[in-house]
Scaffold this motif. Structure first.
Motif, PDB file in Angstrom:
ATOM      1  N   VAL A  64       0.810  -1.224   0.000  1.00 55.38           N
ATOM      2  CA  VAL A  64       0.000   0.000   0.000  1.00 55.38           C
ATOM      3  C   VAL A  64       0.841   1.270   0.000  1.00 55.38           C
ATOM      4  O   VAL A  64       0.296   2.373  -0.096  1.00 55.38           O
ATOM      5  CB  VAL A  64      -0.978   0.034   1.193  1.00 55.38           C
ATOM      6  N   LYS A  65       2.150   1.130   0.099  1.00 56.50           N
ATOM      7  CA  LYS A  65       3.022   2.302   0.122  1.00 56.50           C
ATOM      8  C   LYS A  65       2.815   3.158  -1.117  1.00 56.50           C
ATOM      9  O   LYS A  65       2.750   2.649  -2.233  1.00 56.50           O
ATOM     10  CB  LYS A  65       4.485   1.875   0.212  1.00 56.50           C
ATOM     11  N   GLY A  66       2.698   4.456  -0.904  1.00 58.53           N
ATOM     12  CA  GLY A  66       2.497   5.379  -2.006  1.00 58.53           C
ATOM     13  C   GLY A  66       1.047   5.534  -2.418  1.00 58.53           C
ATOM     14  O   GLY A  66       0.716   6.440  -3.183  1.00 58.53           O
ATOM     15  N   ARG A  67       0.178   4.684  -1.909  1.00 59.34           N
ATOM     16  CA  ARG A  67      -1.254   4.771  -2.246  1.00 59.34           C
ATOM     17  C   ARG A  67      -2.106   5.117  -1.032  1.00 59.34           C
ATOM     18  O   ARG A  67      -3.111   5.817  -1.159  1.00 59.34           O
ATOM     19  CB  ARG A  67      -1.736   3.449  -2.840  1.00 59.34           C
ATOM     20  N   PHE A  68      -1.721   4.608   0.121  1.00 54.44           N
ATOM     21  CA  PHE A  68      -2.487   4.828   1.345  1.00 54.44           C
ATOM     22  C   PHE A  68      -1.733   5.792   2.253  1.00 54.44           C
ATOM     23  O   PHE A  68      -0.503   5.787   2.304  1.00 54.44           O
ATOM     24  CB  PHE A  68      -2.687   3.514   2.101  1.00 54.44           C
ATOM     25  N   THR A  69      -2.503   6.592   2.990  1.00 58.71           N
ATOM     26  CA  THR A  69      -1.916   7.511   3.959  1.00 58.71           C
ATOM     27  C   THR A  69      -2.695   7.433   5.259  1.00 58.71           C
ATOM     28  O   THR A  69      -3.918   7.607   5.268  1.00 58.71           O
ATOM     29  CB  THR A  69      -1.943   8.957   3.442  1.00 58.71           C
ATOM     30  N   ILE A  70      -1.978   7.184   6.340  1.00 55.32           N
ATOM     31  CA  ILE A  70      -2.604   7.136   7.660  1.00 55.32           C
ATOM     32  C   ILE A  70      -2.327   8.450   8.378  1.00 55.32           C
ATOM     33  O   ILE A  70      -1.244   9.034   8.246  1.00 55.32           O
ATOM     34  CB  ILE A  70      -2.073   5.933   8.480  1.00 55.32           C
ATOM     35  N   SER A  71      -3.321   8.922   9.118  1.00 52.21           N
ATOM     36  CA  SER A  71      -3.162  10.162   9.871  1.00 52.21           C
ATOM     37  C   SER A  71      -3.941  10.050  11.175  1.00 52.21           C
ATOM     38  O   SER A  71      -4.776   9.161  11.328  1.00 52.21           O
ATOM     39  CB  SER A  71      -3.651  11.356   9.050  1.00 52.21           C
ATOM     40  N   ARG A  72      -3.664  10.981  12.076  1.00 56.61           N
ATOM     41  CA  ARG A  72      -4.337  10.929  13.373  1.00 56.61           C
ATOM     42  C   ARG A  72      -4.730  12.312  13.825  1.00 56.61           C
ATOM     43  O   ARG A  72      -4.169  13.317  13.384  1.00 56.61           O
ATOM     44  CB  ARG A  72      -3.411  10.307  14.424  1.00 56.61           C
ATOM     45  N   ASP A  73      -5.703  12.341  14.715  1.00 55.04           N
ATOM     46  CA  ASP A  73      -6.087  13.575  15.411  1.00 55.04           C
ATOM     47  C   ASP A  73      -6.031  13.232  16.885  1.00 55.04           C
ATOM     48  O   ASP A  73      -6.909  12.528  17.401  1.00 55.04           O
ATOM     49  CB  ASP A  73      -7.496  14.018  14.993  1.00 55.04           C
TER      50      ASP A  73
END
Length: 119
Positions: A64-73
């Motif tokens: 998934v590298k380069g296609r998915f992005t994980i983020s947090r709040d």
């Protein structure tokens, strides 16, 4: 008791995008990291991405590298997964997970949300 509630799954055509979200609730608790895993039919659950809660550092599966992005709040105790350029191989139930400090592994899991990518 910590609870994780996922949202955002659905059906999308190949090449499309989806955004998954997960909200953690259940009183006062500390988080070491949160992650996303997925399980396709007939396959074992596999790691997708994770994010360190304190510094935001991230890790991704090669697929998934380069296609998915994980983020947090950190204020809202939510984690999101932006999924782009989806392929039918991304079809799976996606699970949010939470890793407490000093725990050996991920302790809490969401109920899962279905992502289906049509060709």
């Amino acid at each position: 008791q910590v609870q994780l509630l996922e949202s955002g799954g659905g059906l999308v055509q190949a090449g499309g995008s989806l955004r998954l979200s997960c909200a953690a609730s259940g009183g006062t608790f500390s988080i070491a990291r949160m992650g996303w895993f997925r399980q396709a039919p007939g396959k074992e659950r596999e790691f997708v991405a994770n994010i360190n809660w304190s510094d935001g550092s991230t890790g991704y599966a090669e697929s998934v590298k380069g296609r998915f992005t994980i983020s947090r709040d950190t204020d809202k105790k939510t984690v999101s997964l932006q999924m782009n350029t989806l392929t039918p191989e991304d079809t799976a139930v996606y699970y949010c997970s939470l890793h407490r400090p000093f725990a050996v592994t991920y302790t809490y899991w969401g109920q899962g949300t279905q992502v289906t990518v049509s060709s």
